[in-house]
Design a protein around this motif. Structure first.
Motif, PDB file in Angstrom:
ATOM      1  N   ASN A 119       0.836  -1.210   0.000  1.00 14.48           N
ATOM      2  CA  ASN A 119       0.000   0.000   0.000  1.00 14.48           C
ATOM      3  C   ASN A 119       0.868   1.256   0.000  1.00 14.48           C
ATOM      4  OD1 ASN A 119      -2.492  -1.291  -0.084  1.00 14.48           O
ATOM      5  ND2 ASN A 119      -2.662  -1.386   2.147  1.00 14.48           N
ATOM      6  N   HIS A 120       1.910   1.256   0.814  1.00 15.30           N
ATOM      7  CA  HIS A 120       2.847   2.379   0.868  1.00 15.30           C
ATOM      8  C   HIS A 120       3.479   2.613  -0.498  1.00 15.30           C
ATOM      9  CE1 HIS A 120       6.307   4.836   1.991  1.00 15.30           C
ATOM     10  NE2 HIS A 120       7.077   3.912   1.423  1.00 15.30           N
ATOM     11  N   GLU A 121       3.976   1.551  -1.130  1.00 10.11           N
ATOM     12  CA  GLU A 121       4.598   1.690  -2.449  1.00 10.11           C
ATOM     13  C   GLU A 121       3.595   2.211  -3.476  1.00 10.11           C
ATOM     14  OE1 GLU A 121       6.354  -2.047  -3.487  1.00 10.11           O
ATOM     15  OE2 GLU A 121       8.133  -1.680  -2.279  1.00 10.11           O
ATOM     16  N   ARG A 122       2.380   1.690  -3.431  1.00 12.87           N
ATOM     17  CA  ARG A 122       1.349   2.108  -4.383  1.00 12.87           C
ATOM     18  C   ARG A 122       1.016   3.593  -4.220  1.00 12.87           C
ATOM     19  NH1 ARG A 122      -1.254  -2.214  -4.316  1.00 12.87           N
ATOM     20  NH2 ARG A 122      -2.364  -1.929  -2.371  1.00 12.87           N
ATOM     21  N   ASN A 123       1.024   4.089  -2.977  1.00 16.04           N
ATOM     22  CA  ASN A 123       0.663   5.481  -2.719  1.00 16.04           C
ATOM     23  C   ASN A 123       1.839   6.457  -2.802  1.00 16.04           C
ATOM     24  OD1 ASN A 123      -2.096   4.920  -2.268  1.00 16.04           O
ATOM     25  ND2 ASN A 123      -1.623   4.233  -0.197  1.00 16.04           N
ATOM     26  N   LYS A 124       2.981   6.063  -2.275  1.00 14.18           N
ATOM     27  CA  LYS A 124       4.122   6.991  -2.185  1.00 14.18           C
ATOM     28  C   LYS A 124       5.132   6.847  -3.320  1.00 14.18           C
ATOM     29  CE  LYS A 124       2.793   8.783   1.704  1.00 14.18           C
ATOM     30  NZ  LYS A 124       2.158  10.076   1.717  1.00 14.18           N
ATOM     31  N   HIS A 125       5.206   5.687  -3.933  1.00 13.75           N
ATOM     32  CA  HIS A 125       6.217   5.438  -4.974  1.00 13.75           C
ATOM     33  C   HIS A 125       5.557   4.894  -6.235  1.00 13.75           C
ATOM     34  CE1 HIS A 125       9.077   6.037  -1.741  1.00 13.75           C
ATOM     35  NE2 HIS A 125       8.590   4.989  -1.088  1.00 13.75           N
ATOM     36  N   LYS A 126       4.425   5.472  -6.585  1.00 15.92           N
ATOM     37  CA  LYS A 126       3.582   4.965  -7.675  1.00 15.92           C
ATOM     38  C   LYS A 126       4.323   4.816  -9.005  1.00 15.92           C
ATOM     39  CE  LYS A 126      -0.762   5.868 -10.012  1.00 15.92           C
ATOM     40  NZ  LYS A 126      -1.930   6.700 -10.100  1.00 15.92           N
ATOM     41  N   ASN A 127       5.119   5.783  -9.368  1.00 16.93           N
ATOM     42  CA  ASN A 127       5.815   5.748 -10.655  1.00 16.93           C
ATOM     43  C   ASN A 127       7.310   5.547 -10.480  1.00 16.93           C
ATOM     44  OD1 ASN A 127       3.500   6.156 -12.341  1.00 16.93           O
ATOM     45  ND2 ASN A 127       3.436   8.243 -11.547  1.00 16.93           N
ATOM     46  N   ASN A 128       7.679   4.666  -9.577  1.00 17.60           N
ATOM     47  CA  ASN A 128       9.082   4.422  -9.284  1.00 17.60           C
ATOM     48  C   ASN A 128       9.830   3.862 -10.492  1.00 17.60           C
ATOM     49  OD1 ASN A 128      11.497   3.937  -7.727  1.00 17.60           O
ATOM     50  ND2 ASN A 128      10.919   1.777  -7.830  1.00 17.60           N
ATOM     51  N   LYS A 129      10.993   4.436 -10.756  1.00 18.00           N
ATOM     52  CA  LYS A 129      11.861   3.946 -11.825  1.00 18.00           C
ATOM     53  C   LYS A 129      13.185   3.407 -11.267  1.00 18.00           C
ATOM     54  CE  LYS A 129      10.019   7.165 -15.244  1.00 18.00           C
ATOM     55  NZ  LYS A 129       9.340   6.236 -16.105  1.00 18.00           N
ATOM     56  N   GLU A 157      13.776   0.058 -19.595  1.00 17.15           N
ATOM     57  CA  GLU A 157      14.005   0.935 -18.443  1.00 17.15           C
ATOM     58  C   GLU A 157      14.144   2.418 -18.784  1.00 17.15           C
ATOM     59  OE1 GLU A 157      17.568   0.229 -16.138  1.00 17.15           O
ATOM     60  OE2 GLU A 157      18.672  -0.273 -17.951  1.00 17.15           O
ATOM     61  N   ASN A 158      14.446   2.750 -20.004  1.00 11.65           N
ATOM     62  CA  ASN A 158      14.588   4.167 -20.367  1.00 11.65           C
ATOM     63  C   ASN A 158      13.316   4.767 -20.959  1.00 11.65           C
ATOM     64  OD1 ASN A 158      17.315   4.430 -19.523  1.00 11.65           O
ATOM     65  ND2 ASN A 158      17.917   3.262 -21.327  1.00 11.65           N
ATOM     66  N   GLU A 159      12.252   4.011 -20.953  1.00 11.62           N
ATOM     67  CA  GLU A 159      10.982   4.502 -21.488  1.00 11.62           C
ATOM     68  C   GLU A 159      10.261   5.369 -20.449  1.00 11.62           C
ATOM     69  OE1 GLU A 159      10.007   4.052 -24.704  1.00 11.62           O
ATOM     70  OE2 GLU A 159      11.999   3.169 -24.863  1.00 11.62           O
ATOM     71  N   ASP A 160       9.519   6.354 -20.928  1.00  7.52           N
ATOM     72  CA  ASP A 160       8.804   7.273 -20.031  1.00  7.52           C
ATOM     73  C   ASP A 160       7.813   6.546 -19.127  1.00  7.52           C
ATOM     74  OD1 ASP A 160      10.157   9.447 -21.058  1.00  7.52           O
ATOM     75  OD2 ASP A 160       8.569   9.958 -22.489  1.00  7.52           O
ATOM     76  N   ASN A 161       7.136   5.530 -19.633  1.00  6.56           N
ATOM     77  CA  ASN A 161       6.095   4.835 -18.865  1.00  6.56           C
ATOM     78  C   ASN A 161       6.584   3.569 -18.175  1.00  6.56           C
ATOM     79  OD1 ASN A 161       3.983   6.657 -19.366  1.00  6.56           O
ATOM     80  ND2 ASN A 161       3.772   5.854 -21.436  1.00  6.56           N
ATOM     81  N   PHE A 162       7.875   3.463 -17.958  1.00  8.07           N
ATOM     82  CA  PHE A 162       8.457   2.338 -17.224  1.00  8.07           C
ATOM     83  C   PHE A 162       8.282   2.576 -15.732  1.00  8.07           C
ATOM     84  CE2 PHE A 162      12.096   0.946 -14.707  1.00  8.07           C
ATOM     85  CZ  PHE A 162      12.150  -0.406 -14.994  1.00  8.07           C
ATOM     86  N   ARG A 163       7.962   1.509 -14.997  1.00  9.18           N
ATOM     87  CA  ARG A 163       7.932   1.605 -13.533  1.00  9.18           C
ATOM     88  C   ARG A 163       8.272   0.250 -12.912  1.00  9.18           C
ATOM     89  NH1 ARG A 163       2.729   1.059 -10.566  1.00  9.18           N
ATOM     90  NH2 ARG A 163       1.396  -0.181 -11.880  1.00  9.18           N
ATOM     91  N   TYR A 164       8.758   0.318 -11.671  1.00  8.57           N
ATOM     92  CA  TYR A 164       9.170  -0.880 -10.936  1.00  8.57           C
ATOM     93  C   TYR A 164       8.488  -0.895  -9.577  1.00  8.57           C
ATOM     94  CZ  TYR A 164      12.164  -4.212  -8.490  1.00  8.57           C
ATOM     95  OH  TYR A 164      12.635  -5.286  -7.758  1.00  8.57           O
ATOM     96  N   ILE A 165       7.872  -2.036  -9.234  1.00  5.08           N
ATOM     97  CA  ILE A 165       7.221  -2.225  -7.939  1.00  5.08           C
ATOM     98  C   ILE A 165       8.126  -3.146  -7.127  1.00  5.08           C
ATOM     99  CG2 ILE A 165       5.136  -2.999  -6.754  1.00  5.08           C
ATOM    100  CD1 ILE A 165       3.750  -2.658  -9.597  1.00  5.08           C
ATOM    101  N   LEU A 166       8.839  -2.580  -6.181  1.00  2.00           N
ATOM    102  CA  LEU A 166       9.875  -3.296  -5.454  1.00  2.00           C
ATOM    103  C   LEU A 166       9.371  -4.519  -4.703  1.00  2.00           C
ATOM    104  CD1 LEU A 166      11.008  -0.138  -5.438  1.00  2.00           C
ATOM    105  CD2 LEU A 166      12.643  -1.203  -3.932  1.00  2.00           C
ATOM    106  N   SER A 167       8.346  -4.349  -3.883  1.00  2.96           N
ATOM    107  CA  SER A 167       7.909  -5.434  -3.002  1.00  2.96           C
ATOM    108  C   SER A 167       7.384  -6.641  -3.780  1.00  2.96           C
ATOM    109  CB  SER A 167       6.845  -4.939  -2.024  1.00  2.96           C
ATOM    110  OG  SER A 167       5.700  -4.510  -2.741  1.00  2.96           O
ATOM    111  N   GLN A 168       7.021  -6.440  -5.035  1.00  9.16           N
ATOM    112  CA  GLN A 168       6.486  -7.550  -5.831  1.00  9.16           C
ATOM    113  C   GLN A 168       7.467  -8.041  -6.892  1.00  9.16           C
ATOM    114  OE1 GLN A 168       2.509  -6.692  -7.310  1.00  9.16           O
ATOM    115  NE2 GLN A 168       2.184  -5.277  -5.624  1.00  9.16           N
TER     116      GLN A 168
END
Length: 186
Positions: free
Chosen positions: A22-32, A90-101
């Motif tokens: 939940n924290h990642e989804r809310n605070k780090h939504k577009n994490n690269k 990884e260099n694309e604008d719409n790239f994101r990484y969800i750490l916990s998953q």
């Protein structure tokens, strides 16, 4: 023994994995940021070529020429290396990484998204397949009179346990909408 689940981006600690997610989804939504990126090897040109070809073949095989070939498509490619996924997206604008998953996602939308896929996979015909004898084309739908559409390329780590051994592999997931229609040969 109490388990803790730290956020690897801001180092807050949670007592459940669900709270961390939940924290990642809310605070780090577009994490690269990929904290372990430095331990992943650069894939060789041969490896990149092999996996690019694999994706092209699977995409093109899912495109058809009749009413059964249109609609939502889901492609899964098992044992797809994380390093190859990162190199491609990884260099694309719409790239994101969800750490916990241990999960990545990259989305391509509209005509610009289609052009980016051609560039990434180094193949101008990646988004369509033609049948010259019937003058029909199956294609990944990116844009029509109703709006813009997305193609999503995700990667997730899979775990499998057997005889007290942990097996890890990666899976590429591709989701898009396919359509078909006639074309005019010019």
């Amino acid at each position: 023994m109490t388990s803790t689940f730290p956020c690897l981006l801001c180092f807050k600690i949670y007592d459940t994995k669900k709270k961390l997610q939940n924290h990642e989804r809310n605070k780090h939504k577009n994490n690269k940021i990929v904290p372990h990126r430095h331990v992943l090897c650069q894939p060789s040109d041969e490896t990149l070529s092999f996996y690019r070809d694999t994706v092209i073949i699977r995409l093109k095989n899912s495109l058809g020429f009749n009413r059964h070939a249109i609609g939502k498509k889901h492609i899964t490619i098992d044992t797809f290396p994380e390093s190859v996924y990162l190199f491609l997206f990884e260099n694309e604008d719409n790239f994101r990484y969800i750490l916990s998953q241990r999960k990545y996602q990259c989305t391509f939308e509209g005509t610009i998204g289609g052009e980016r896929l051609k560039s990434i996979f180094k193949y101008n015909e990646i988004i369509f397949r033609e049948n010259a004898s019937t003058s029909t084309r199956g294609y990944i739908l990116f844009e029509d009179i109703d709006g813009q559409y997305k193609a999503t390329f995700g990667w997730k780590q899979k775990e499998w346990k057997e005889n007290s051994r942990l097996f890890l592999t990666g899976t590429l997931l591709i989701n898009f909408i396919a359509n078909s229609g006639e074309f005019i040969d010019e």
